[in-house]
Write an enzyme that holds these catalytic residues in place. Structure first.
Site, PDB file in Angstrom:
ATOM      1  N   VAL A 168      -2.009   0.479  -3.858  1.00 62.04           N
ATOM      2  CA  VAL A 168      -1.558   0.800  -2.508  1.00 62.04           C
ATOM      3  C   VAL A 168      -0.544  -0.645  -2.765  1.00 62.04           C
ATOM      4  CG1 VAL A 168      -1.005  -0.146  -0.264  1.00 62.04           C
ATOM      5  CG2 VAL A 168      -2.613   1.400  -1.354  1.00 62.04           C
ATOM      6  N   CYS A 169      -0.909  -2.069  -3.639  1.00 59.43           N
ATOM      7  CA  CYS A 169      -0.543  -3.204  -3.316  1.00 59.43           C
ATOM      8  C   CYS A 169       0.385  -3.483  -4.193  1.00 59.43           C
ATOM      9  CB  CYS A 169      -1.421  -3.797  -3.628  1.00 59.43           C
ATOM     10  SG  CYS A 169      -2.883  -4.549  -2.710  1.00 59.43           S
ATOM     11  N   PRO A 170       0.835  -2.783  -5.317  1.00 58.80           N
ATOM     12  CA  PRO A 170       2.286  -2.632  -6.106  1.00 58.80           C
ATOM     13  C   PRO A 170       2.652  -2.349  -5.097  1.00 58.80           C
ATOM     14  CG  PRO A 170       0.372  -1.538  -7.535  1.00 58.80           C
ATOM     15  CD  PRO A 170       0.085  -1.728  -5.802  1.00 58.80           C
ATOM     16  N   LEU A 220       4.444  -4.541  -2.684  1.00 61.86           N
ATOM     17  CA  LEU A 220       4.953  -5.518  -3.593  1.00 61.86           C
ATOM     18  C   LEU A 220       6.321  -5.354  -4.330  1.00 61.86           C
ATOM     19  CD1 LEU A 220       1.515  -7.935  -4.518  1.00 61.86           C
ATOM     20  CD2 LEU A 220       3.029  -8.040  -2.851  1.00 61.86           C
TER      21      LEU A 220
END
Length: 185
Positions: free
Chosen positions: A44-46, A49
């Protein structure tokens, strides 16, 4: 956290091919967003970002600096930036917080895991937290909504006595709280 001051910190970051030192002095007198996420090289993080990178130019045009933060090192941020097309488009500073000091300062450390929660903070030029959002691990954030909240925070700061109602967008009507409005909205 709302209306509290950012605590002193000093961390290393990665930005546009360089390692940089960042402290609370770097945000003094400026609007800032601190965008905490659990870890580099995840799922999920990328997406978050990358979405934030797509809105970075508009945030900068509003005088807002963006700092993403995880408990990874600045070296890991560099490696991820160089190996991921999505992360490679990031121009804002990616802060490394391997000791967890900054993450703990904002109260978003998952102690048992040594990872940051998925959390966003909008900081005003006096270093005061004006807005925050924390979501569960699997719930990604929306940079367009973050930008909307930045605009609302900036509007309220520039227009004492006015407030932004639900779903307010730049240019729409605001409210001026008063005795005459009680029970009329």
């Amino acid at each position: 956290m709302i209306n509290s001051a950012v605590k002193p910190f000093a961390v290393k970051g990665y930005r546009q091919g360089q390692f940089v030192d960042v402290s609370e002095a770097d945000i003094s007198g400026k609007w800032a967003v601190f965008f905490f996420y659990p870890a580099d090289f995840t799922f999920v993080c990328p997406t978050e970002l990358g979405d934030l990178a797509d809105h970075y130019a508009e945030l900068q045009s509003r005088g807002v600096e963006v700092y993403s933060v995880s408990t990874d090192t600045h070296f890991t941020h560099k490696a991820w930036h160089e190996s991921s097309e999505t992360i490679g488009k990031i121009d804002y500073t990616m802060l490394g917080d391997p000791t967890g000091t900054l993450t703990r300062n904002f109260g978003v450390m998952r102690e048992a895991e040594g990872l940051a929660e998925r959390a966003s903070f909008i900081i005003d030029p006096q270093g005061i937290v004006q807005a925050m959002e924390i979501t569960a691990e699997g719930i990604g954030r929306d940079a367009a909504e973050l930008l909307r909240r930045v605009k609302a925070a900036q509007y309220v700061a520039s227009n004492p006595g006015e407030v932004c109602p639900a779903k307010w967008k730049e240019g729409e009507a605001t409210l001026a709280p008063s005795f005459d409005l009680v029970g009329k909205i």
